[in-house]
Scaffold this motif. Structure first.
Motif, PDB file in Angstrom:
ATOM      1  N   THR A 213       0.822  -1.212   0.000  1.00  0.00           N
ATOM      2  CA  THR A 213       0.000   0.000   0.000  1.00  0.00           C
ATOM      3  C   THR A 213       0.856   1.262   0.000  1.00  0.00           C
ATOM      4  N   VAL A 214       2.116   1.157   0.391  1.00  0.00           N
ATOM      5  CA  VAL A 214       3.040   2.291   0.253  1.00  0.00           C
ATOM      6  C   VAL A 214       3.123   2.709  -1.215  1.00  0.00           C
ATOM      7  N   GLY A 215       3.208   1.729  -2.118  1.00  0.00           N
ATOM      8  CA  GLY A 215       3.291   2.032  -3.544  1.00  0.00           C
ATOM      9  C   GLY A 215       2.037   2.692  -4.076  1.00  0.00           C
ATOM     10  N   LEU A 216       0.871   2.198  -3.654  1.00  0.00           N
ATOM     11  CA  LEU A 216      -0.378   2.812  -4.104  1.00  0.00           C
ATOM     12  C   LEU A 216      -0.469   4.268  -3.654  1.00  0.00           C
ATOM     13  N   GLU A 217      -0.058   4.534  -2.438  1.00  0.00           N
ATOM     14  CA  GLU A 217      -0.067   5.914  -1.944  1.00  0.00           C
ATOM     15  C   GLU A 217       0.868   6.798  -2.756  1.00  0.00           C
ATOM     16  N   LEU A 218       2.021   6.263  -3.092  1.00  0.00           N
ATOM     17  CA  LEU A 218       2.989   7.044  -3.857  1.00  0.00           C
ATOM     18  C   LEU A 218       2.409   7.522  -5.178  1.00  0.00           C
ATOM     19  N   VAL A 219       1.767   6.619  -5.895  1.00  0.00           N
ATOM     20  CA  VAL A 219       1.183   6.992  -7.178  1.00  0.00           C
ATOM     21  C   VAL A 219       0.127   8.076  -6.992  1.00  0.00           C
ATOM     22  N   ASP A 220      -0.661   7.945  -5.950  1.00  0.00           N
ATOM     23  CA  ASP A 220      -1.718   8.920  -5.687  1.00  0.00           C
ATOM     24  C   ASP A 220      -1.140  10.268  -5.273  1.00  0.00           C
ATOM     25  N   GLN A 221      -0.050  10.255  -4.512  1.00  0.00           N
ATOM     26  CA  GLN A 221       0.514  11.495  -3.981  1.00  0.00           C
ATOM     27  C   GLN A 221       1.451  12.198  -4.941  1.00  0.00           C
ATOM     28  N   VAL A 222       2.279  11.428  -5.634  1.00  0.00           N
ATOM     29  CA  VAL A 222       3.331  12.005  -6.467  1.00  0.00           C
ATOM     30  C   VAL A 222       2.908  12.117  -7.922  1.00  0.00           C
ATOM     31  N   GLY A 223       2.054  11.206  -8.361  1.00  0.00           N
ATOM     32  CA  GLY A 223       1.707  11.153  -9.771  1.00  0.00           C
ATOM     33  C   GLY A 223       2.756  10.372 -10.532  1.00  0.00           C
ATOM     34  N   ALA A 224       3.194  10.904 -11.652  1.00  0.00           N
ATOM     35  CA  ALA A 224       4.166  10.196 -12.481  1.00  0.00           C
ATOM     36  C   ALA A 224       5.579  10.370 -11.916  1.00  0.00           C
ATOM     37  N   PHE A 225       6.276   9.267 -11.783  1.00  0.00           N
ATOM     38  CA  PHE A 225       7.699   9.292 -11.456  1.00  0.00           C
ATOM     39  C   PHE A 225       8.336   8.068 -12.086  1.00  0.00           C
ATOM     40  N   ASP A 226       9.653   8.066 -12.133  1.00  0.00           N
ATOM     41  CA  ASP A 226      10.363   7.047 -12.901  1.00  0.00           C
ATOM     42  C   ASP A 226      10.878   5.881 -12.059  1.00  0.00           C
ATOM     43  N   THR A 227      11.417   6.188 -10.885  1.00  0.00           N
ATOM     44  CA  THR A 227      12.171   5.199 -10.115  1.00  0.00           C
ATOM     45  C   THR A 227      11.864   5.342  -8.637  1.00  0.00           C
ATOM     46  N   VAL A 228      11.787   4.219  -7.939  1.00  0.00           N
ATOM     47  CA  VAL A 228      11.678   4.245  -6.487  1.00  0.00           C
ATOM     48  C   VAL A 228      12.797   3.393  -5.903  1.00  0.00           C
ATOM     49  N   LEU A 229      13.519   3.953  -4.934  1.00  0.00           N
ATOM     50  CA  LEU A 229      14.602   3.263  -4.247  1.00  0.00           C
ATOM     51  C   LEU A 229      14.087   2.771  -2.902  1.00  0.00           C
ATOM     52  N   VAL A 230      14.296   1.470  -2.629  1.00  0.00           N
ATOM     53  CA  VAL A 230      13.720   0.829  -1.453  1.00  0.00           C
ATOM     54  C   VAL A 230      14.793  -0.004  -0.764  1.00  0.00           C
ATOM     55  N   ALA A 231      14.934   0.166   0.542  1.00  0.00           N
ATOM     56  CA  ALA A 231      15.845  -0.673   1.314  1.00  0.00           C
ATOM     57  C   ALA A 231      15.305  -2.092   1.395  1.00  0.00           C
ATOM     58  N   VAL A 232      16.212  -3.074   1.405  1.00  0.00           N
ATOM     59  CA  VAL A 232      15.816  -4.484   1.420  1.00  0.00           C
ATOM     60  C   VAL A 232      16.451  -5.195   2.603  1.00  0.00           C
ATOM     61  N   GLY A 233      15.620  -5.911   3.358  1.00  0.00           N
ATOM     62  CA  GLY A 233      16.082  -6.840   4.379  1.00  0.00           C
ATOM     63  C   GLY A 233      15.537  -8.210   4.015  1.00  0.00           C
ATOM     64  N   GLY A 234      14.390  -8.556   4.617  1.00  0.00           N
ATOM     65  CA  GLY A 234      13.712  -9.788   4.224  1.00  0.00           C
ATOM     66  C   GLY A 234      12.945  -9.654   2.924  1.00  0.00           C
ATOM     67  N   GLY A 235      12.623  -8.416   2.543  1.00  0.00           N
ATOM     68  CA  GLY A 235      12.034  -8.183   1.234  1.00  0.00           C
ATOM     69  C   GLY A 235      10.551  -7.937   1.205  1.00  0.00           C
ATOM     70  N   GLY A 236       9.874  -7.855   2.347  1.00  0.00           N
ATOM     71  CA  GLY A 236       8.436  -7.635   2.324  1.00  0.00           C
ATOM     72  C   GLY A 236       8.047  -6.314   1.701  1.00  0.00           C
ATOM     73  N   LEU A 237       8.789  -5.249   2.018  1.00  0.00           N
ATOM     74  CA  LEU A 237       8.448  -3.928   1.496  1.00  0.00           C
ATOM     75  C   LEU A 237       8.669  -3.843  -0.001  1.00  0.00           C
ATOM     76  N   ILE A 238       9.818  -4.312  -0.470  1.00  0.00           N
ATOM     77  CA  ILE A 238      10.075  -4.193  -1.900  1.00  0.00           C
ATOM     78  C   ILE A 238       9.170  -5.110  -2.705  1.00  0.00           C
ATOM     79  N   ALA A 239       8.818  -6.263  -2.142  1.00  0.00           N
ATOM     80  CA  ALA A 239       7.887  -7.161  -2.829  1.00  0.00           C
ATOM     81  C   ALA A 239       6.531  -6.493  -2.991  1.00  0.00           C
TER      82      ALA A 239
END
Length: 316
Positions: free
Chosen positions: A153-179
């Protein structure tokens, strides 16, 4: 097993009103921060925790027996918070090496804290045994479909808040957030995973062709200390062609200090990892490229801001 965009959208509806819609700020032309460190308990983790528990309530899977989870850090805090808000009993299994302040904070959230083993893997095995003995619901720190969908849902919010963008940088541990983010927006946005050199779960999995166990260390290990990338994350990063970048210890510490000095944002070391890809030059945006950095966690000791070295830890 995979998670679908439909499941992420369903999660957004399910957890609405339970989590914060965290703000975004444009800090420079072409660079935006998603301030997920302002989420309840100081990280993105309540999104997945609430979705897992609420979905289980809907199906009757969670029916008075409580939950168990293993975590010495952000996942445990999120589980305890979500359980308290829903009136559910929570037992959080932590290694004996878990930082005392985080253990104390877990108890303030009315969770039962059980210390078991010297590292996350041992605490997780103890949580599995408790689940088998009690029938409690297991809430995994990162590798469950409902958890991944909630983080997406972080990603869905981003699209709604920012609109068009090219790249998102995400920290990875176990991978739940980036997945979750890749599932939500990976068809239209380039998703880049950034990892500490001393805890490269995604990098190691991509090289091996499957998730594999490995050693964990470094300044960010208290929040990005998984020994193995989640299976759901591996499927997502392959499906959406997610890249992996590595950043060193000095780069992480410098990025954390810069976030505080230049932007007045106090973060844990793991939350500085994605930004470190930019400040270290590991990721170099093309001219005109619109980049979003997910700033994902604030559970840190402010007294360490500005230091050049930090103690390593170990967690999920």
């Amino acid at each position: 097993m995979t998670v679908s965009l439909g499941e992420v959208r369903a999660a957004a509806e399910r957890i609405a009103g339970r989590v914060r819609r965290t703000p975004v700020i444009e800090v420079a032309p072409g660079l935006t921060f998603k301030l997920e460190l302002l989420q309840h308990t100081g990280s993105f983790k309540p999104r997945g925790a609430f979705n897992r528990l609420l979905a289980a309530k809907e199906t009757g899977e969670l029916d008075g027996q409580g939950i168990v989870t293993a975590s010495g850090g952000n996942a445990g805090l999120a589980a305890a918070y979500a359980a308290r808000e829903l009136g559910v009993r929570a037992r959080i299994f932590v290694p004996v090496t878990a930082p005392a302040p985080k253990v104390a904070k877990l108890r303030t959230l009315e969770a039962e804290v059980v210390q078991a083993g010297n590292e996350y893997a041992e605490a997780y095995n103890a949580a599995l045994q408790a689940r088998d003995e009690s029938g409690a619901l297991l809430l995994h720190a990162y590798d469950q479909p409902e958890v991944v969908a909630g983080q997406g849902t972080v990603g869905l919010e981003l699209v709604d808040q920012v609109g068009a963008f090219d790249t998102v940088l995400v920290a990875v541990g176990g991978g739940g957030l980036i997945a979750g983010i890749a599932t939500a927006i990976g068809d239209s946005v380039r998703v880049v995973g950034v990892e500490p050199e001393l805890a490269p779960t995604l990098h190691r999995a991509l090289e091996a062709g499957e998730p594999t166990d490995g050693p964990v260390g470094g300044v960010a290990a208290d929040s990005l200390g998984a020994r193995r990338l989640g299976d759901l994350a591996f499927e997502a990063v392959r499906r959406y062609d997610v890249a992996s970048l590595l950043v060193g210890e000095d780069a992480i510490v410098a990025a954390r200090n810069e976030l505080w000095r230049d932007h007045h944002v106090a973060v844990e070391h793991g939350a500085a990892v994605a930004y470190a890809a930019l400040t270290s030059g590991a990721y170099k945006p093309a001219p005109g490229e619109q980049v979003v950095v997910v700033v994902c966690g604030a559970n840190t000791d402010p007294a360490t801001l500005g230091q050049t070295l930090a103690p390593a830890g170990a967690q999920d």
